[in-house]
Design a protein around this motif. Structure first.
Motif: not given
Length: 118
Positions: A25-43
């Motif tokens: 969920e946290r990574g999906i939230d980052l992805y939806r917020a268009e914080l792609y680099d942070a989402a990538k690190i999370f996943f």
């Protein structure tokens, strides 16, 4: 510059939190917020997930790479999502999304397969 600072802070925060381990969920939230680099690190840091959670993780990792204009990596992670959980339809949707640029018939077949799994 401000965006890079926020991405770095988000990545730092994610590296110190174990609360969301096994939960996308946290990574999906980052992805939806268009914080792609942070989402990538999370996943990339997720471990100990069920096959369904892992497939979801891989799909969103593919989506993140797609948004970062890295189609080869996106295709790799979509394929991994399908191999991890063949009944998870979103891996086929991701592959169909990539196929739209080259071969609409193949894309249509992939979307039909995803629809049959949904």
């Amino acid at each position: 510059m401000n965006t890079k600072k926020w991405i770095s802070l988000a990545a730092l925060f994610l590296s110190f939190t174990g609360i969301y381990a096994g939960n996308n969920e946290r990574g999906i939230d980052l992805y939806r917020a268009e914080l792609y680099d942070a989402a990538k690190i999370f996943f990339l840091e997720q471990t100990n997930q069920s096959p369904q959670e892992k497939a979801e993780n891989l799909y969103y990792l593919g989506q993140t790479y797609f948004e970062l204009q890295n189609s080869d990596s996106a295709a790799y992670y979509y394929k991994q999502a399908i191999e991890t959980a063949p009944e998870y339809p979103f891996g086929h949707i991701g592959e169909g999304k990539l196929a739209l640029t080259n071969d609409e018939k193949t894309a249509g077949d992939l979307f039909k397969k995803a629809l049959s799994l949904a």
